[in-house]
Motif scaffolding. Structure first.
Motif, short mmCIF file in Angstrom:
data_model
loop_
_atom_site.label_atom_id
_atom_site.label_comp_id
_atom_site.label_asym_id
_atom_site.label_seq_id
_atom_site.Cartn_x
_atom_site.Cartn_y
_atom_site.Cartn_z
N THR A 1 2.32 -8.11 -15.48
CA THR A 1 1.00 -8.09 -14.85
C THR A 1 0.96 -8.93 -13.58
OG1 THR A 1 0.19 -9.83 -16.34
CG2 THR A 1 -0.25 -7.55 -16.99
N PHE B 1 1.93 -6.82 -10.60
CA PHE B 1 0.82 -6.06 -10.02
C PHE B 1 -0.04 -6.94 -9.12
CE2 PHE B 1 1.95 -3.17 -13.42
CZ PHE B 1 1.75 -1.93 -12.84
N GLN B 2 -0.34 -8.15 -9.62
CA GLN B 2 -1.18 -9.05 -8.83
C GLN B 2 -0.50 -9.49 -7.54
OE1 GLN B 2 -4.37 -10.12 -9.34
NE2 GLN B 2 -4.48 -8.64 -11.01
N HIS C 1 -0.21 -6.59 -4.83
CA HIS C 1 -1.40 -5.76 -4.61
C HIS C 1 -1.67 -5.50 -3.13
CE1 HIS C 1 -5.35 -4.02 -5.29
NE2 HIS C 1 -5.80 -4.83 -4.35
N HIS D 1 -5.26 2.64 -8.88
CA HIS D 1 -4.41 2.53 -10.08
C HIS D 1 -5.15 1.86 -11.24
CE1 HIS D 1 -3.77 -1.43 -8.28
NE2 HIS D 1 -3.50 -1.84 -9.49
N THR D 2 -6.25 1.18 -10.95
CA THR D 2 -7.01 0.49 -12.01
C THR D 2 -8.06 1.38 -12.68
OG1 THR D 2 -8.50 -0.33 -10.28
CG2 THR D 2 -6.73 -1.81 -10.99
N THR E 1 -8.83 1.61 -16.59
CA THR E 1 -7.94 0.68 -17.30
C THR E 1 -8.70 -0.41 -18.04
OG1 THR E 1 -7.68 -0.72 -15.33
CG2 THR E 1 -6.03 1.04 -15.68
N CYS E 2 -10.00 -0.57 -17.74
CA CYS E 2 -10.83 -1.55 -18.44
C CYS E 2 -12.30 -1.20 -18.23
CB CYS E 2 -10.53 -2.98 -17.96
SG CYS E 2 -11.18 -3.36 -16.31
N PHE F 1 -13.59 -0.88 -14.57
CA PHE F 1 -13.10 0.25 -13.78
C PHE F 1 -13.32 1.60 -14.45
CE2 PHE F 1 -10.62 -3.35 -12.07
CZ PHE F 1 -11.07 -3.27 -10.75
#
Length: 193
Positions: free
Chosen positions: A134, A137-138, A141, A158-159, A162-163, A166
């Motif tokens: 992870t 990704f951060q 970005h 891409h998010t 995913t949660c 988003f």
């Protein structure tokens, strides 16, 4: 909001996980994870020494570095185990070279468990791979966003989905990515409930 006030207690153990991302001069990225376990009381480890491990001295002190490109392909992997409870522990570090050629993408955690689960790896290094992934990704970005802007193509975030934040039927997507907003999804999910 902070955690509620705890009951009276004594700290015994601290696990620290630190992950960092580095942009290299050759265009690749190093993502490093570091884990330590430290006690506030002396403990004796059978295989490490006859004297106790002193408070503040690491029981576990291990690291992993993945070298990746902006497509999350793993080009190099190296693990290090500076402090371990058993002298045999560091002998598994080279197994993490098996990460070379994999890609950090959906299914990566499952691949890691298949490669390093049980006696094929170290529990602590396996746990460290999740936050390292992870962090990749951060760390990358902005560079990935800039690459898409230079390609001047419309790209799907891409998010997306995913949660909670988003959700393609939610307010954040409606505001910032209206072309991907799906209000019908919200209606159909409420009908199912």
């Amino acid at each position: 909001m902070p955690l509620p006030q705890p009951a009276e207690r004594t700290k015994i153990h601290t696990r620290t996980v630190t992950c960092e991302g580095f942009e290299r001069t050759d265009g690749l990225w190093d993502i490093e994870g570091h884990l330590t376990d430290i006690k506030t009381i002396p403990i004796t480890l059978r295989d490490r020494s006859l004297s106790p491990v002193n408070p503040g001295e690491p029981i576990h002190d291990m690291s992993i570095r993945l070298t990746i490109d902006l497509d999350f392909n793993i080009l190099d992997a190296v693990a290090s185990m500076e402090h371990t409870p058993f002298t045999v522990c560091p002998s598994i570090a080279d197994a993490y070279k098996q990460l070379i050629g994999l890609r950090i993408a959906p299914g990566f955690t499952k691949q890691c468990k298949e490669l390093f689960g049980g006696t094929n790896g170290c529990t602590h290094l396996l746990e460290l791979l999740g936050p390292v992934a992870t962090t990749a990704f951060q760390a990358t970005h902005q560079a990935r966003e800039a690459r898409h802007e230079h390609a001047s193509e419309e790209h799907r975030p891409h998010t997306l989905n995913t949660c909670h934040t988003f959700d393609s039927a939610g307010e954040v997507v409606k505001k910032y990515w209206p072309q991907y907003y799906e209000p019908d999804k919200l209606i159909s999910s409420k009908q199912i409930s």
